[in-house]
Design a protein around this motif. Structure first.
Motif, mmCIF file in Angstrom:
data_model
loop_
_atom_site.group_PDB
_atom_site.id
_atom_site.type_symbol
_atom_site.label_atom_id
_atom_site.label_comp_id
_atom_site.label_asym_id
_atom_site.label_seq_id
_atom_site.Cartn_x
_atom_site.Cartn_y
_atom_site.Cartn_z
ATOM 1 N N ASP A 7 0.838 -1.161 -0.082
ATOM 2 C CA ASP A 7 0.061 -0.031 -0.057
ATOM 3 C C ASP A 7 0.798 1.245 0.057
ATOM 4 O O ASP A 7 0.583 2.337 -0.797
ATOM 5 C CB ASP A 7 -0.972 -0.055 1.152
ATOM 6 C CG ASP A 7 -1.897 0.988 1.201
ATOM 7 O OD1 ASP A 7 -2.482 1.162 0.045
ATOM 8 O OD2 ASP A 7 -2.272 1.649 2.154
ATOM 9 N N ARG A 8 1.991 1.281 0.699
ATOM 10 C CA ARG A 8 2.731 2.425 0.881
ATOM 11 C C ARG A 8 3.417 2.903 -0.533
ATOM 12 O O ARG A 8 3.546 4.031 -1.038
ATOM 13 C CB ARG A 8 4.023 2.169 1.758
ATOM 14 C CG ARG A 8 4.867 3.306 2.132
ATOM 15 C CD ARG A 8 5.453 3.075 3.207
ATOM 16 N NE ARG A 8 5.435 1.967 4.051
ATOM 17 C CZ ARG A 8 6.096 1.616 4.962
ATOM 18 N NH1 ARG A 8 7.538 2.417 5.217
ATOM 19 N NH2 ARG A 8 6.147 0.761 5.750
ATOM 20 N N ARG A 11 0.685 4.272 -2.960
ATOM 21 C CA ARG A 11 0.549 5.492 -2.800
ATOM 22 C C ARG A 11 1.497 6.528 -3.015
ATOM 23 O O ARG A 11 1.239 7.682 -3.766
ATOM 24 C CB ARG A 11 0.042 5.783 -1.107
ATOM 25 C CG ARG A 11 -1.295 5.203 -0.678
ATOM 26 C CD ARG A 11 -1.434 5.638 0.754
ATOM 27 N NE ARG A 11 -0.707 4.515 1.593
ATOM 28 C CZ ARG A 11 -0.361 4.725 2.540
ATOM 29 N NH1 ARG A 11 -0.510 6.087 3.380
ATOM 30 N NH2 ARG A 11 0.381 4.034 3.439
ATOM 31 N N ARG A 12 2.900 6.042 -3.137
ATOM 32 C CA ARG A 12 3.888 6.917 -3.426
ATOM 33 C C ARG A 12 3.787 7.339 -4.734
ATOM 34 O O ARG A 12 4.079 7.982 -5.460
ATOM 35 C CB ARG A 12 5.187 6.388 -2.915
ATOM 36 C CG ARG A 12 6.335 7.116 -3.158
ATOM 37 C CD ARG A 12 7.710 6.537 -2.370
ATOM 38 N NE ARG A 12 7.385 5.775 -1.496
ATOM 39 C CZ ARG A 12 8.193 4.591 -1.625
ATOM 40 N NH1 ARG A 12 8.698 4.020 -2.646
ATOM 41 N NH2 ARG A 12 7.766 3.693 -0.579
ATOM 42 N N ALA A 15 0.998 9.382 -5.801
ATOM 43 C CA ALA A 15 1.387 10.942 -5.615
ATOM 44 C C ALA A 15 2.396 11.478 -6.624
ATOM 45 O O ALA A 15 2.270 12.475 -6.891
ATOM 46 C CB ALA A 15 2.181 10.788 -4.156
ATOM 47 N N ARG A 19 -0.747 12.766 -9.313
ATOM 48 C CA ARG A 19 -1.049 13.990 -8.592
ATOM 49 C C ARG A 19 -0.555 15.382 -9.213
ATOM 50 O O ARG A 19 -1.147 16.362 -9.164
ATOM 51 C CB ARG A 19 -0.540 13.920 -7.047
ATOM 52 C CG ARG A 19 -1.700 13.276 -6.331
ATOM 53 C CD ARG A 19 -0.895 13.324 -4.817
ATOM 54 N NE ARG A 19 -1.876 12.535 -4.085
ATOM 55 C CZ ARG A 19 -3.043 13.007 -3.302
ATOM 56 N NH1 ARG A 19 -2.866 14.351 -3.308
ATOM 57 N NH2 ARG A 19 -3.772 12.164 -2.533
#
Length: 107
Positions: A7-8, A11-12, A15, A19
């Protein structure tokens, strides 16, 4: 067979890769009158797009979940009747291209 990312890591990657760009939200006809709003979720963050009462401009705000947190403005642009937002907090400055000389190298 590859293992799914944790998950980490996911998410990185989200981002850094997604994003920082401009993302299509909806057509400007979705909020036709001053005071109308549109709530969307972009990358897990709620974003409110509002047509301003005073100057009929379209603005976007990130909704914070912190106590007493005021909505943060998000960069918003309307192009060709479409609403785009950018969640990146860094300031994107347009870089002027350097002039290229037209002198041929073989001269």
């Amino acid at each position: 067979m590859t293992t799914p990312p944790d998950d980490r890591t996911f998410r990185r990657e989200m981002a850094t890769a997604y994003r920082s760009g401009w993302h299509f939200i909806d057509l400007v006809t979705a909020i036709p009158r001053p005071g109308d709003s549109l709530m969307v979720t972009l990358f897990g963050e709620p974003v409110v797009v509002v047509r301003d009462d005073e100057d009929d401009d379209v603005r976007a705000y990130r909704c914070l979940r912190r106590p007493r947190g005021a909505p943060q403005p998000v960069r918003c642009a309307v192009r060709y009747g479409m609403i785009f937002v950018n969640l990146d907090q860094r300031d994107h400055q347009l870089v002027e291209p350097e002039p290229i000389s037209a002198t041929p190298r073989s001269a």
